[in-house]
Design a protein around this motif. Structure first.
Motif, PDB file in Angstrom:
ATOM      1  N   MET A 102     -60.814  56.257 -27.827  1.00 53.50           N
ATOM      2  CA  MET A 102     -60.512  57.679 -27.915  1.00 53.50           C
ATOM      3  C   MET A 102     -61.674  58.493 -27.366  1.00 53.50           C
ATOM      4  O   MET A 102     -62.806  58.371 -27.818  1.00 53.50           O
ATOM      5  CB  MET A 102     -60.262  58.084 -29.379  1.00 53.50           C
ATOM      6  N   GLU A 103     -61.381  59.331 -26.367  1.00 52.09           N
ATOM      7  CA  GLU A 103     -62.405  60.226 -25.849  1.00 52.09           C
ATOM      8  C   GLU A 103     -62.712  61.296 -26.889  1.00 52.09           C
ATOM      9  O   GLU A 103     -61.817  61.875 -27.502  1.00 52.09           O
ATOM     10  CB  GLU A 103     -61.935  60.893 -24.554  1.00 52.09           C
ATOM     11  N   LYS A 104     -63.995  61.560 -27.068  1.00 53.36           N
ATOM     12  CA  LYS A 104     -64.413  62.588 -28.022  1.00 53.36           C
ATOM     13  C   LYS A 104     -65.248  63.639 -27.292  1.00 53.36           C
ATOM     14  O   LYS A 104     -66.127  63.308 -26.487  1.00 53.36           O
ATOM     15  CB  LYS A 104     -65.230  61.961 -29.158  1.00 53.36           C
ATOM     16  N   TYR A 105     -64.953  64.898 -27.602  1.00 55.50           N
ATOM     17  CA  TYR A 105     -65.662  66.020 -26.999  1.00 55.50           C
ATOM     18  C   TYR A 105     -66.122  66.963 -28.105  1.00 55.50           C
ATOM     19  O   TYR A 105     -65.543  66.995 -29.189  1.00 55.50           O
ATOM     20  CB  TYR A 105     -64.753  66.799 -26.047  1.00 55.50           C
ATOM     21  N   ALA A 106     -67.140  67.726 -27.802  1.00 51.06           N
ATOM     22  CA  ALA A 106     -67.558  68.812 -28.696  1.00 51.06           C
ATOM     23  C   ALA A 106     -67.859  70.036 -27.844  1.00 51.06           C
ATOM     24  O   ALA A 106     -68.673  69.962 -26.917  1.00 51.06           O
ATOM     25  CB  ALA A 106     -68.780  68.414 -29.512  1.00 51.06           C
ATOM     26  N   VAL A 107     -67.173  71.121 -28.132  1.00 55.73           N
ATOM     27  CA  VAL A 107     -67.446  72.407 -27.491  1.00 55.73           C
ATOM     28  C   VAL A 107     -68.292  73.210 -28.474  1.00 55.73           C
ATOM     29  O   VAL A 107     -67.822  73.605 -29.539  1.00 55.73           O
ATOM     30  CB  VAL A 107     -66.144  73.154 -27.154  1.00 55.73           C
ATOM     31  N   ILE A 108     -69.543  73.412 -28.127  1.00 58.94           N
ATOM     32  CA  ILE A 108     -70.483  74.121 -28.998  1.00 58.94           C
ATOM     33  C   ILE A 108     -70.697  75.515 -28.427  1.00 58.94           C
ATOM     34  O   ILE A 108     -71.199  75.668 -27.306  1.00 58.94           O
ATOM     35  CB  ILE A 108     -71.806  73.341 -29.117  1.00 58.94           C
ATOM     36  N   VAL A 109     -70.281  76.510 -29.190  1.00 58.08           N
ATOM     37  CA  VAL A 109     -70.255  77.889 -28.704  1.00 58.08           C
ATOM     38  C   VAL A 109     -71.433  78.672 -29.266  1.00 58.08           C
ATOM     39  O   VAL A 109     -71.641  78.705 -30.485  1.00 58.08           O
ATOM     40  CB  VAL A 109     -68.928  78.575 -29.095  1.00 58.08           C
ATOM     41  N   ALA A 110     -72.186  79.307 -28.387  1.00 58.71           N
ATOM     42  CA  ALA A 110     -73.376  80.062 -28.807  1.00 58.71           C
ATOM     43  C   ALA A 110     -73.536  81.289 -27.916  1.00 58.71           C
ATOM     44  O   ALA A 110     -74.366  81.309 -27.009  1.00 58.71           O
ATOM     45  CB  ALA A 110     -74.625  79.178 -28.742  1.00 58.71           C
ATOM     46  N   GLY A 111     -72.739  82.301 -28.188  1.00 60.85           N
ATOM     47  CA  GLY A 111     -72.783  83.494 -27.351  1.00 60.85           C
ATOM     48  C   GLY A 111     -73.314  84.722 -28.041  1.00 60.85           C
ATOM     49  O   GLY A 111     -73.265  85.822 -27.504  1.00 60.85           O
ATOM     50  N   GLY A 112     -73.828  84.561 -29.284  1.00 63.49           N
ATOM     51  CA  GLY A 112     -74.293  85.714 -30.051  1.00 63.49           C
ATOM     52  C   GLY A 112     -75.535  86.355 -29.465  1.00 63.49           C
ATOM     53  O   GLY A 112     -76.313  85.715 -28.760  1.00 63.49           O
ATOM     54  N   LYS A 113     -75.734  87.643 -29.804  1.00 61.47           N
ATOM     55  CA  LYS A 113     -76.884  88.381 -29.312  1.00 61.47           C
ATOM     56  C   LYS A 113     -77.928  88.637 -30.395  1.00 61.47           C
ATOM     57  O   LYS A 113     -78.948  89.275 -30.146  1.00 61.47           O
ATOM     58  CB  LYS A 113     -76.431  89.717 -28.710  1.00 61.47           C
ATOM     59  N   GLY A 114     -77.674  88.185 -31.609  1.00 57.92           N
ATOM     60  CA  GLY A 114     -78.675  88.299 -32.668  1.00 57.92           C
ATOM     61  C   GLY A 114     -78.828  89.693 -33.231  1.00 57.92           C
ATOM     62  O   GLY A 114     -79.888  90.031 -33.754  1.00 57.92           O
ATOM     63  N   THR A 115     -77.788  90.522 -33.180  1.00 54.36           N
ATOM     64  CA  THR A 115     -77.889  91.906 -33.648  1.00 54.36           C
ATOM     65  C   THR A 115     -78.289  91.981 -35.117  1.00 54.36           C
ATOM     66  O   THR A 115     -79.198  92.727 -35.493  1.00 54.36           O
ATOM     67  CB  THR A 115     -76.545  92.630 -33.443  1.00 54.36           C
ATOM     68  N   ARG A 116     -77.621  91.206 -35.965  1.00 51.20           N
ATOM     69  CA  ARG A 116     -77.917  91.246 -37.398  1.00 51.20           C
ATOM     70  C   ARG A 116     -79.227  90.550 -37.736  1.00 51.20           C
ATOM     71  O   ARG A 116     -79.796  90.768 -38.798  1.00 51.20           O
ATOM     72  CB  ARG A 116     -76.755  90.618 -38.186  1.00 51.20           C
ATOM     73  N   MET A 117     -79.716  89.718 -36.823  1.00 49.32           N
ATOM     74  CA  MET A 117     -80.986  89.054 -37.054  1.00 49.32           C
ATOM     75  C   MET A 117     -82.146  90.024 -36.850  1.00 49.32           C
ATOM     76  O   MET A 117     -83.239  89.844 -37.389  1.00 49.32           O
ATOM     77  CB  MET A 117     -81.125  87.849 -36.108  1.00 49.32           C
ATOM     78  N   GLY A 118     -81.915  91.073 -36.050  1.00 45.44           N
ATOM     79  CA  GLY A 118     -82.957  92.066 -35.818  1.00 45.44           C
ATOM     80  C   GLY A 118     -84.073  91.587 -34.915  1.00 45.44           C
ATOM     81  O   GLY A 118     -85.212  92.054 -35.008  1.00 45.44           O
ATOM     82  N   THR A 119     -83.756  90.657 -34.015  1.00 43.48           N
ATOM     83  CA  THR A 119     -84.758  90.131 -33.084  1.00 43.48           C
ATOM     84  C   THR A 119     -84.282  90.318 -31.654  1.00 43.48           C
ATOM     85  O   THR A 119     -83.089  90.425 -31.395  1.00 43.48           O
ATOM     86  CB  THR A 119     -85.017  88.636 -33.333  1.00 43.48           C
ATOM     87  N   ASP A 120     -85.235  90.359 -30.724  1.00 39.31           N
ATOM     88  CA  ASP A 120     -84.877  90.448 -29.312  1.00 39.31           C
ATOM     89  C   ASP A 120     -84.261  89.145 -28.820  1.00 39.31           C
ATOM     90  O   ASP A 120     -83.390  89.144 -27.950  1.00 39.31           O
ATOM     91  CB  ASP A 120     -86.109  90.789 -28.467  1.00 39.31           C
ATOM     92  N   LEU A 121     -84.726  88.032 -29.389  1.00 35.55           N
ATOM     93  CA  LEU A 121     -84.237  86.715 -28.987  1.00 35.55           C
ATOM     94  C   LEU A 121     -82.956  86.393 -29.753  1.00 35.55           C
ATOM     95  O   LEU A 121     -82.931  86.466 -30.984  1.00 35.55           O
ATOM     96  CB  LEU A 121     -85.294  85.650 -29.280  1.00 35.55           C
ATOM     97  N   PRO A 122     -81.851  86.053 -29.049  1.00 29.87           N
ATOM     98  CA  PRO A 122     -80.611  85.682 -29.753  1.00 29.87           C
ATOM     99  C   PRO A 122     -80.863  84.567 -30.765  1.00 29.87           C
ATOM    100  O   PRO A 122     -81.667  83.663 -30.535  1.00 29.87           O
ATOM    101  CB  PRO A 122     -79.699  85.220 -28.614  1.00 29.87           C
TER     102      PRO A 122
END
Length: 225
Positions: free
Chosen positions: A1-21
């Motif tokens: 069985m082929e296994k895949y993982a789509v890992i999504v990371a598109g946030g901008k870090g607004t609630r984190m309060g940092t310039d770096l996402p």
């Protein structure tokens, strides 16, 4: 069985309060996103990893991988303007419709290896596997008139990722137009009339969003050395 993982990371870090996402912030010397990718590689070494990030971050990510000597094999794909579109872009690079794919938030680095493995097994058999955890607090439902009513918490679950599916089904599900009701991948799957299968997640599998989450992440890592 082929296994895949789509890992999504598109946030901008607004609630984190940092310039770096938030996905690129280090915890205990390694960026959050790298820890998430590592966890899938540890759970399923032959799983094909697809990382979805904003196209403007490609060079930055490449630099991070060089800086941290990060060598876990993965394919980088450009995200869209919403999570739905980003997941769709990630699914689009999977050739064919065979196998099983886990879709995971890149800022959930504490998913248990056992949860990942169970999600693939259940999704292969049932079509889907959604990681959930029980509520610990009491629950009340608010009405438009301002009243509130007790709800039996045993009848509810908090939804996490990974949310894992047979590739053929989730690809078909994502062929529809995006609507506001699509709050996660499970709701897209359900829109086809299919019932989702639930599996036990792990309570530590938090979504790192705020400075308090980052502090808790440091604490969790200190517990395991």
């Amino acid at each position: 069985m082929e296994k895949y993982a789509v890992i999504v990371a598109g946030g901008k870090g607004t609630r984190m309060g940092t310039d770096l996402p938030k996905q690129y912030l280090p915890i205990k010397g390694l960026p959050v996103l790298m820890r998430s990718i590592q966890k899938f590689h540890l759970a399923e070494p032959l799983c094909k990893l697809i990382l979805v990030i904003p196209s403007v971050d490609f060079e930055f990510w490449k630099g991070l991988c060089a800086k941290y000597d990060f060598a876990v094999p993965h394919q980088v794909v450009a995200g869209g303007t919403s999570r739905f579109q980003s997941v769709s872009n990630g699914l689009a690079v999977i050739e064919g419709t065979e196998g099983v794919v886990a879709i995971h938030d890149g800022v959930r680095p504490f998913v248990a290896v056992e949860v990942i493995q169970e999600s693939f097994l259940v999704a292969k058999k049932d079509g889907s596997a959604i990681a959930v955890v029980p509520l610990k607090d009491s629950l009340r439902k608010l009405t438009d008139s301002g009243e509130s009513f007790f709800q039996e918490r045993q009848q509810f679950r908090l939804v996490q990722t990974p949310q894992t599916f047979q590739v053929s089904k989730i690809k078909k599900a994502f062929e529809v137009e995006e609507i506001p009701q699509f709050t996660d991948d499970a709701t897209v799957y359900e829109f086809q009339g299919w019932q989702v299968s639930l599996i036990d997640g792990n309570l530590e599998n938090i979504k790192i969003t705020t400075p308090d989450d980052l502090s808790y992440a440091e604490y969790l890592l200190s517990k395991v050395g």
